[in-house]
Design a protein around this motif. Structure first.
Motif, PDB file in Angstrom:
ATOM      1  N   UNK A 105      39.628 -41.912  10.427  1.00  0.00           N
ATOM      2  CA  UNK A 105      38.592 -41.347   9.696  1.00  0.00           C
ATOM      3  C   UNK A 105      39.065 -40.328   8.801  1.00  0.00           C
ATOM      4  N   UNK A 106      38.292 -40.415   7.431  1.00  0.00           N
ATOM      5  CA  UNK A 106      38.777 -39.357   6.455  1.00  0.00           C
ATOM      6  C   UNK A 106      37.353 -38.915   5.719  1.00  0.00           C
ATOM      7  N   UNK A 107      37.556 -37.837   5.089  1.00  0.00           N
ATOM      8  CA  UNK A 107      36.359 -37.340   4.550  1.00  0.00           C
ATOM      9  C   UNK A 107      36.103 -37.835   3.039  1.00  0.00           C
TER      10      UNK A 107
END
Length: 120
Positions: free
Chosen positions: A45-47
């Protein structure tokens, strides 16, 4: 039976597929063509996505120096030579560069396959 309106060879074959996730390995087997693929991967997951890296984008035209040189010169009419470009291609690029820069007092023209800049 083929799909309605489709080519007779384009038939719909329901193909039951099975996917098993084991750790980070995915085994996908299609009963339709008996193909087996095995890949390893991770998802994180990444922002947000990072900015693109690479050479900086050109701001402006590579033909801007021609326009600059002409505007700074004392000449009211010049022939543009030595670019290695066809006359109508060069005409188009110079015309676009002038429009982007909002230069209204310079005209570009082609005569006998040669490009001219003229202060108006």
């Amino acid at each position: 039976m083929g799909l309605s309106g489709a080519h007779p060879r384009a038939q719909h074959h329901p193909s039951p597929c099975s996917t098993a996730i084991i750790g980070v390995n995915v085994l996908h087997q299609s009963n339709h063509n008996q193909a087996v693929s095995d890949i390893s991967f991770k998802i994180q997951p990444v922002d947000k996505k990072p900015k693109k890296e690479g050479p900086p984008r050109r701001t402006g035209s590579k033909y801007d120096p021609i326009i600059e040189a002409f505007l700074e010169s004392e000449h009211s009419l010049v022939r543009v030579e030595g670019t290695g470009r066809e006359a109508y291609y060069l005409y188009t690029q110079l015309k676009r560069a002038l429009e982007r820069r909002d230069v209204d007092d310079v005209a570009v023209s082609v005569r006998n396959r040669e490009v001219y800049l003229e202060k108006t």
